[in-house]
Structure formats: C-alpha cells, structure tokens
Design a protein around this motif. Structure first.
Motif, short mmCIF file in Angstrom:
data_model
loop_
_atom_site.label_atom_id
_atom_site.label_comp_id
_atom_site.label_asym_id
_atom_site.label_seq_id
_atom_site.Cartn_x
_atom_site.Cartn_y
_atom_site.Cartn_z
N SER A 177 15.25 37.46 27.12
CA SER A 177 15.08 36.18 26.44
C SER A 177 16.24 35.92 25.49
O SER A 177 16.87 36.86 25.00
N LYS A 204 8.47 35.33 31.93
CA LYS A 204 8.21 33.91 31.71
C LYS A 204 6.71 33.63 31.74
O LYS A 204 6.00 34.10 32.62
N THR A 218 7.15 34.99 24.27
CA THR A 218 7.68 33.85 23.54
C THR A 218 8.63 34.34 22.45
O THR A 218 8.25 35.18 21.64
N THR A 220 15.58 27.88 24.49
CA THR A 220 15.20 29.25 24.78
C THR A 220 15.24 29.46 26.29
O THR A 220 15.09 28.50 27.06
N ASN A 221 15.47 30.68 26.69
CA ASN A 221 15.33 31.01 28.11
C ASN A 221 14.69 32.38 28.26
O ASN A 221 14.67 33.18 27.32
N TYR A 222 14.14 32.60 29.44
CA TYR A 222 13.38 33.82 29.72
C TYR A 222 13.69 34.32 31.12
O TYR A 222 13.90 33.53 32.06
N LEU A 227 9.60 38.40 19.06
CA LEU A 227 9.26 38.33 20.48
C LEU A 227 7.76 38.61 20.58
O LEU A 227 7.33 39.74 20.40
#
Length: 122
Positions: free
Chosen positions: A49, A65, A69, A58-60, A81
């Motif tokens: 992340s 996913k 979070t 944000t990316n995962y 996290l």
C-alpha cells in the motif's frame, strides 16, 4: 536523522484485525508519500500500500485490497495500516518506508524501519 519505527504487530487468529503504526521522526512527513511493505519467510518483499502526501491518493496490492486500509495523521507524524479479515498468508514482517516524493508510487523509498511481525494463526 530520520527514524522510522513500526509497531502494532502480533499474533492474531484468522479473520481477526490489527492496526499497524509507523512513527516517523526527523522528517517533514506532510510532503512525502509513505508505503507499507511486507516480507514473508522465503519470499520477496511485497509492496502492499501507498498513501500520497495529503492522503488524496492511495493504492493497494490486489492481495490486500478490500481488507487493508492505509491512513495518515501528519500532525502526529504517523501512518497507519488497518488490517481486517486477516488470513494465514498475511503472516510476514511488515515495514513502512518514506517516499522520495509526494505521489504514489514514488520513484524510490528512502528510509525504512526495522519492521513488525504479524502472525496469523489459529
């Protein structure tokens, strides 16, 4: 001197939750993206992340996913996290790192912590 310290790891049963913290000092956190990574025994480090400097992006990884979070509290110099619905395959040492820019992903990650162990087992 930049110091990165992860905490919050531990032993949790499958389906449980943990919240990891990444406290960063000696660094203007608000200007930089921060990433979370993990490394399981015998496996390569995996980026899971990233959060941009103002948390606008944000990316995962696909593997987390919908379950994990990432968030940040710049005044507290801390990135979090939240990990829910944990699975045994989430067992790893989790690391956070500071990016060299404000966006995700940055060109490089510069400062790393020592990691915190997460073990998911019944």
């Amino acid at each position: 001197q930049v110091q990165v310290v992860e905490s919050g790891g531990g032993l949790v049963q499958p389906g449980g939750s943990l919240r990891l913290s990444c406290a960063i000092s000696g660094f203007s956190l608000e200007d930089y993206a921060i990433g979370w990574f993990r490394q399981a025994p015998g496996r390569e480090r995996e980026g899971i992340s990233c959060i941009s400097s103002e948390a606008a992006w944000t990316n995962y990884a696909d593997s987390v996913k919908g379950r994990f979070t990432i968030s940040r509290d710049n005044p507290k110099n801390t990135v979090y996290l939240q990990m829910n619905s944990l699975k045994p395959e989430d067992t790893a040492v989790y690391y956070c790192a500071t990016g060299d820019g404000s966006t995700c992903p940055p060109n490089a990650y510069d400062n790393w912590g020592q990691g915190t162990q997460v073990t998911v087992s019944s």
